[in-house]
Write an enzyme that holds these catalytic residues in place. Sequence first.
Site, PDB file in Angstrom:
ATOM      1  N   ASP A 222      -3.746   5.895   1.913  1.00 26.20           N
ATOM      2  CA  ASP A 222      -2.630   5.002   1.607  1.00 26.20           C
ATOM      3  C   ASP A 222      -2.834   3.695   2.358  1.00 26.20           C
ATOM      4  O   ASP A 222      -3.130   3.686   3.558  1.00 26.20           O
ATOM      5  CB  ASP A 222      -1.304   5.642   2.020  1.00 26.20           C
ATOM      6  CG  ASP A 222      -0.111   4.823   1.557  1.00 26.20           C
ATOM      7  OD1 ASP A 222       0.323   5.032   0.410  1.00 26.20           O
ATOM      8  OD2 ASP A 222       0.376   3.982   2.339  1.00 26.20           O
TER       9      ASP A 222
ATOM     10  N   ASN B 240       3.036  -6.781  -0.392  1.00 25.90           N
ATOM     11  CA  ASN B 240       3.397  -7.136  -1.764  1.00 25.90           C
ATOM     12  C   ASN B 240       4.601  -8.077  -1.784  1.00 25.90           C
ATOM     13  O   ASN B 240       4.632  -9.054  -2.531  1.00 25.90           O
ATOM     14  CB  ASN B 240       3.711  -5.860  -2.542  1.00 25.90           C
ATOM     15  CG  ASN B 240       3.008  -5.798  -3.880  1.00 25.90           C
ATOM     16  OD1 ASN B 240       2.048  -6.505  -4.116  1.00 25.90           O
ATOM     17  ND2 ASN B 240       3.484  -4.927  -4.754  1.00 25.90           N
TER      18      ASN B 240
ATOM     19  N   ASP C 149      -2.066  -6.690  -6.351  1.00 28.77           N
ATOM     20  CA  ASP C 149      -3.004  -6.083  -7.304  1.00 28.77           C
ATOM     21  C   ASP C 149      -4.450  -6.380  -6.902  1.00 28.77           C
ATOM     22  O   ASP C 149      -5.331  -5.516  -6.984  1.00 28.77           O
ATOM     23  CB  ASP C 149      -2.742  -6.616  -8.711  1.00 28.77           C
ATOM     24  CG  ASP C 149      -1.473  -6.047  -9.326  1.00 28.77           C
ATOM     25  OD1 ASP C 149      -0.924  -5.072  -8.768  1.00 28.77           O
ATOM     26  OD2 ASP C 149      -1.032  -6.583 -10.357  1.00 28.77           O
TER      27      ASP C 149
ATOM     28  N   GLU D 181      -0.039   2.481  -4.118  1.00 28.68           N
ATOM     29  CA  GLU D 181      -1.116   2.125  -3.186  1.00 28.68           C
ATOM     30  C   GLU D 181      -1.787   3.354  -2.594  1.00 28.68           C
ATOM     31  O   GLU D 181      -2.529   3.255  -1.612  1.00 28.68           O
ATOM     32  CB  GLU D 181      -0.563   1.245  -2.058  1.00 28.68           C
ATOM     33  CG  GLU D 181       0.370   1.941  -1.095  1.00 28.68           C
ATOM     34  CD  GLU D 181       1.831   1.939  -1.531  1.00 28.68           C
ATOM     35  OE1 GLU D 181       2.698   2.102  -0.668  1.00 28.68           O
ATOM     36  OE2 GLU D 181       2.095   1.765  -2.742  1.00 28.68           O
TER      37      GLU D 181
END
Length: 336
Positions: free
Chosen positions: A199, A207, A216, A242
């Site tokens: 992760d 983000n 992204d 993620e």
Amino acid sequence: MGVLRLQSTVPGLIERVVEVIGLERQFAHAYVSPGLYVTQASANLREWVSDPAQPIIGQPLVELFWEIVGMEAEITAVLQGQVPNYTLENINRKNANGADTYFTLRLVPLDNTQPDIGLVLITENTTAFTRQAQELRQQRNELGLLRDQLDQANAKLSHLATTDSLTGLSNRRHFDKELTRHLEFAKQAHKPTTLLLLDLDDFKKFNDTFGHSAGDTQLQKLAAIMWANRRKEDVLARYGGEEFAIILPETDKTSGAAVAERLRQEIERRLTPEWADAKLPGGKETQFGTAASIGLATAPEHADTQENLIQAADNALYQAKRNGKNRVEICHQHNT
């Protein structure tokens, strides 16, 4: 006298047979002297091989059929009765209408018992057969092309059905199938299978700060790092958001931990520089979204089912987060 009688009766007999059985559209014939000149010919042969207005009687056979150039020895062997016939296939000519005509040429001795008295030339019109064969080849080629296109479309659909569109890694559905397959094999072979759940640390904050497009891009870079550091037999997948998963076939927890640690270091080394100079509002430097935590579990040591193995790896990942992130944690529970 016998030779003269044979020469006078055989031609008429052949013409009569062709007429009676209705083969004049399919067969044509001629008689060839020992010197390979045409002495007699059916009318349809003229239509097939030359301008009907031009006579072919007395013409050298090679003038009508240039395809026999260089075959003099083979034809002489037929003339002398050494071989039963000489055959040449797929001769092509234009008829009076400019259309292609195809036929097969066959030369046989006029009399097997009397060498060097001449040859009978028999031509079979194979235009219909040849055109059908050409059409079949064309259809086969078209079918082959369609089959290739279908195979490509199916391969593309298969790729789309098993691949995460953002990262190019396997998707969750394909991961589940692969994990099932590897666990079944490991059970039968009595070999371990290790699962890594990875992760990206504080990715939500990353983000929210830099936007979804930057997020992204960061996930794509992470996937590229994972791919570059994979072993040939490993299965890489985007598990969700993620979070990523890696199946390490025939790998125990010790070897799996070494793989995980190398990957963690490579992620930290290659992702951090991308945002080393990034500043948050207020001038604070960012230290999130550039490292990963990894949880590890091994079957059958930590779990003996797919569901329990995933849960065990997820628990180890959660422990890595609690212990400071950017680290590898091995599951501490054992299968009982």
